[in-house]
Enzyme design. Structure first.
Site, PDB file in Angstrom:
ATOM      1  N   ASP A  33      54.625  41.928  41.993  1.00 15.86           N
ATOM      2  CA  ASP A  33      54.917  40.799  43.105  1.00 15.86           C
ATOM      3  C   ASP A  33      53.826  39.829  43.406  1.00 15.86           C
ATOM      4  O   ASP A  33      53.967  38.832  44.063  1.00 15.86           O
ATOM      5  CB  ASP A  33      55.508  41.666  44.374  1.00 15.86           C
ATOM      6  CG  ASP A  33      54.526  42.671  44.940  1.00 15.86           C
ATOM      7  OD1 ASP A  33      53.549  42.916  44.258  1.00 15.86           O
ATOM      8  OD2 ASP A  33      54.946  43.212  46.002  1.00 15.86           O
ATOM      9  N   HIS A  34      52.595  40.248  43.011  1.00 19.53           N
ATOM     10  CA  HIS A  34      51.566  39.423  43.100  1.00 19.53           C
ATOM     11  C   HIS A  34      50.204  39.952  42.666  1.00 19.53           C
ATOM     12  O   HIS A  34      50.281  41.261  42.469  1.00 19.53           O
ATOM     13  CB  HIS A  34      51.327  38.940  44.801  1.00 19.53           C
ATOM     14  CG  HIS A  34      51.559  39.896  45.757  1.00 19.53           C
ATOM     15  ND1 HIS A  34      50.459  40.837  45.736  1.00 19.53           N
ATOM     16  CD2 HIS A  34      52.536  40.292  46.575  1.00 19.53           C
ATOM     17  CE1 HIS A  34      50.939  42.008  46.886  1.00 19.53           C
ATOM     18  NE2 HIS A  34      51.957  41.423  47.294  1.00 19.53           N
ATOM     19  N   CYS A  67      53.997  40.836  49.793  1.00 25.52           N
ATOM     20  CA  CYS A  67      55.375  41.569  49.115  1.00 25.52           C
ATOM     21  C   CYS A  67      56.606  41.013  49.772  1.00 25.52           C
ATOM     22  O   CYS A  67      57.727  40.808  48.760  1.00 25.52           O
ATOM     23  CB  CYS A  67      55.026  43.084  49.618  1.00 25.52           C
ATOM     24  SG  CYS A  67      53.553  43.858  49.292  1.00 25.52           S
ATOM     25  N   HIS A  80      61.333  44.415  49.494  1.00 26.02           N
ATOM     26  CA  HIS A  80      60.244  44.863  50.515  1.00 26.02           C
ATOM     27  C   HIS A  80      60.916  45.789  51.641  1.00 26.02           C
ATOM     28  O   HIS A  80      60.482  46.735  52.118  1.00 26.02           O
ATOM     29  CB  HIS A  80      59.291  43.729  51.167  1.00 26.02           C
ATOM     30  CG  HIS A  80      58.430  44.009  52.129  1.00 26.02           C
ATOM     31  ND1 HIS A  80      57.055  45.042  51.777  1.00 26.02           N
ATOM     32  CD2 HIS A  80      58.059  44.168  53.556  1.00 26.02           C
ATOM     33  CE1 HIS A  80      56.564  45.093  52.857  1.00 26.02           C
ATOM     34  NE2 HIS A  80      56.912  44.777  54.028  1.00 26.02           N
ATOM     35  N   ASP A 102      53.688  47.132  42.492  1.00 21.90           N
ATOM     36  CA  ASP A 102      53.218  46.440  43.492  1.00 21.90           C
ATOM     37  C   ASP A 102      51.695  46.217  43.449  1.00 21.90           C
ATOM     38  O   ASP A 102      50.830  47.073  43.222  1.00 21.90           O
ATOM     39  CB  ASP A 102      53.332  47.373  44.973  1.00 21.90           C
ATOM     40  CG  ASP A 102      53.400  46.724  46.283  1.00 21.90           C
ATOM     41  OD1 ASP A 102      53.056  45.491  46.341  1.00 21.90           O
ATOM     42  OD2 ASP A 102      53.603  47.392  47.286  1.00 21.90           O
ATOM     43  N   ASP A 103      51.320  44.971  43.777  1.00 23.96           N
ATOM     44  CA  ASP A 103      50.069  44.492  44.093  1.00 23.96           C
ATOM     45  C   ASP A 103      49.236  44.558  42.391  1.00 23.96           C
ATOM     46  O   ASP A 103      47.902  44.488  42.519  1.00 23.96           O
ATOM     47  CB  ASP A 103      49.317  45.190  45.025  1.00 23.96           C
ATOM     48  CG  ASP A 103      49.388  44.842  46.487  1.00 23.96           C
ATOM     49  OD1 ASP A 103      50.559  44.243  46.692  1.00 23.96           O
ATOM     50  OD2 ASP A 103      48.649  45.241  47.517  1.00 23.96           O
TER      51      ASP A 103
END
Length: 481
Positions: A314-315, A71, A127, A33-34
């Site tokens: 996810d980003h 997300c 998510h 994540d992130d």
């Protein structure tokens, strides 16, 4: 449907059927994540020996772009193989809608489940909790008891919402790794590998960190010396940039001084920035260690040559660069994230590619690698021709979207990343998708936005080419032009 096909159909067919049914490999999907591309194998400053080692036997996609820099939509698009416009999904709320039409639009786990794979989820994969039948899991997904924060010592006050409540932006705890929720997620994934090693499986393990709050055990903080931590560049907002998404300041839900939250008027100071970046790197190294534990177990069970492995984020996330402490912008720091894929091929060596690829390409890639028939709803393409070295690239642009916030709820950005430029159209969805503003940035192969040159008279040819690609990729815009 926003389908973008740029390669000869023979290559796509080759990518779909190169695996015989009896030889179908397993799938291990690791979601982080992130995570922006700060890994060592991406030339970043984070210490990630396990993923760097994995990259030596995988294809590392240097220019992978997500469909939405948040997300919920990003994960829904990856798992569903479709773009935000198809789902009408532009925020975390309602992200479970990707599983609402299992017959018309089966999710990736559901496709594998329907083809005889045991499909299991641990930690943050979708998510949402992902517990309905349309999500495609063989049994209820598992989530760590600590929830998404993964705090060890600090406990959020029960009965109170996060809004306006102080909580630390990072926690470096003095204790064993086992106390961390992501460690427990890795434990569950390892157990699943052991239990399912003799049957086809699709196992997804999702780590919550390095998402805010940045949480890691002390030994990962100690990997870094203070003098190694540098503020990320550029430190200025891109000149003439549109700021429809700039009102999202994720860091303002947290603080460093007890009882005091960051505010738009009181953002992290330079010393605080160094501490926050330090903590982000520590949390990244912690996630790397957990991914390494799972990958080592895969090797111990002699499943390497029987398993397709994907490592994906996810980003990205702004760490003070461009005066941002959040995701949710139209810029590279949020749209670009790590993607590494390893397919079972003897003698394969690590390779980097600058091909433009997208999260929606993961679904068709895994389905093709496992010899499954590709559903007709997919809006990405199989990356197997790149992975196998058949072609250098498959598409001239990557497509991403982001929505305006607060005072601009009707503004929606349609963005493309070409080999050199990022082009953005901001449209008012309440006024027939009327074009309101445009942005154009010259980024080179890999770079950051510094100046919007959309009004530069010398950019006419570039703008015309970008508009053509925009129209080819977004059917929503084709209907309004």
């Amino acid at each position: 449907m926003n389908r973008v096909l740029w390669v000869p159909i023979t290559l796509l067919l080759w990518g779909c059927f190169w695996v015989q049914a009896a030889d179908r490999p397993n799938v291990l999907l690791i979601c982080i994540d992130d995570l922006r591309p700060v890994l060592g194998c991406y030339g970043g400053a984070a210490k990630t020996p396990n993923l760097d080692r994995f990259a030596e036997s995988a294809v590392t996609f240097q220019r992978h772009y997500v469909q939405f820099p948040s997300c919920g939509p990003s994960r829904a698009c990856m798992m569903g193989g479709v773009r935000p416009d198809t789902l009408r999904l532009y925020g975390n709320g309602g992200s479970g809608s990707v599983a609402n039409e299992p017959k018309k639009r089966p999710t990736m786990p559901l496709l594998f489940k329907n083809n005889g794979f045991t499909t299991l989820s641990f930690g943050k994969t979708y998510h949402s909790k992902g517990s309905g039948p349309g999500f495609g899991w063989s049994r209820q997904p598992w989530h760590p008891p600590s929830g998404w924060t993964c705090y060890v010592n600090y406990q959020m006050q029960k009965g109170k919402t996060a809004k306006g409540m102080w909580r630390p932006a990072f926690e470096i705890y003095d204790g064993p790794d086992e106390l961390h929720g992501d460690y427990q997620t890795a434990d569950q994934a390892i157990k699943a590998l052991e239990e399912n090693q003799d049957k086809p499986f699709f196992i997804a393990a999702g780590f919550y960190k390095p998402h805010l709050p940045f949480v890691a055990s002390k030994r990962f903080w100690n990997l870094y010396k203070d003098e190694e931590i540098k503020p990320l560049q550029p430190q200025t907002i891109p000149e003439a940039a549109q700021r429809y998404g700039y009102s999202f300041r994720e860091i303002c839900a947290y603080g460093l001084d007890k009882g005091k939250l960051f505010t738009p008027e009181s953002m992290p100071t330079l010393p605080q920035t160094r501490d926050l970046v330090h903590a982000y790197y520590a949390a990244t190294s912690f996630a790397d260690a957990q991914a390494g534990r799972i990958l080592r177990k895969l090797d111990e069970l002699k499943l390497r040559e029987k398993t397709v492995v994907v490592v994906w984020s996810d980003h990205g996330f702004h760490l003070g660069d461009q005066q941002r402490w959040a995701k949710w912008t139209q810029f590279e720091a949020d749209m670009r994230s790590p993607l590494m894929i390893r397919v079972p091929t003897k003698g394969q060596r690590g390779r980097r590619t600058n091909a433009l690829v997208e999260s929606v390409d993961i679904y068709p890639t895994l389905a093709a690698a496992c010899g499954l028939k590709l559903p007709s709803h997919l809006e990405g393409v199989s990356l197997l021709p790149i992975i196998k070295g058949q072609v250098d690239s498959l598409k001239p642009a990557a497509y991403s979207q982001v929505k305006g916030l607060k005072n601009f709820p009707n503004m929606l950005a349609y963005s493309i990343r070409t080999d050199r430029h990022r082009y953005i159209q901001w449209r008012d969805v309440s006024d027939g998708y009327k074009l309101v503003n445009t942005e154009l940035y010259d980024l080179g192969v890999i770079g950051a936005e510094r100046m919007n040159i959309a009004d530069d008279s010398e950019q006419t040819e570039v703008l015309d080419a970008c508009r053509a690609l925009m129209g080819a990729g977004y059917t929503t815009l084709q209907a309004v032009e």
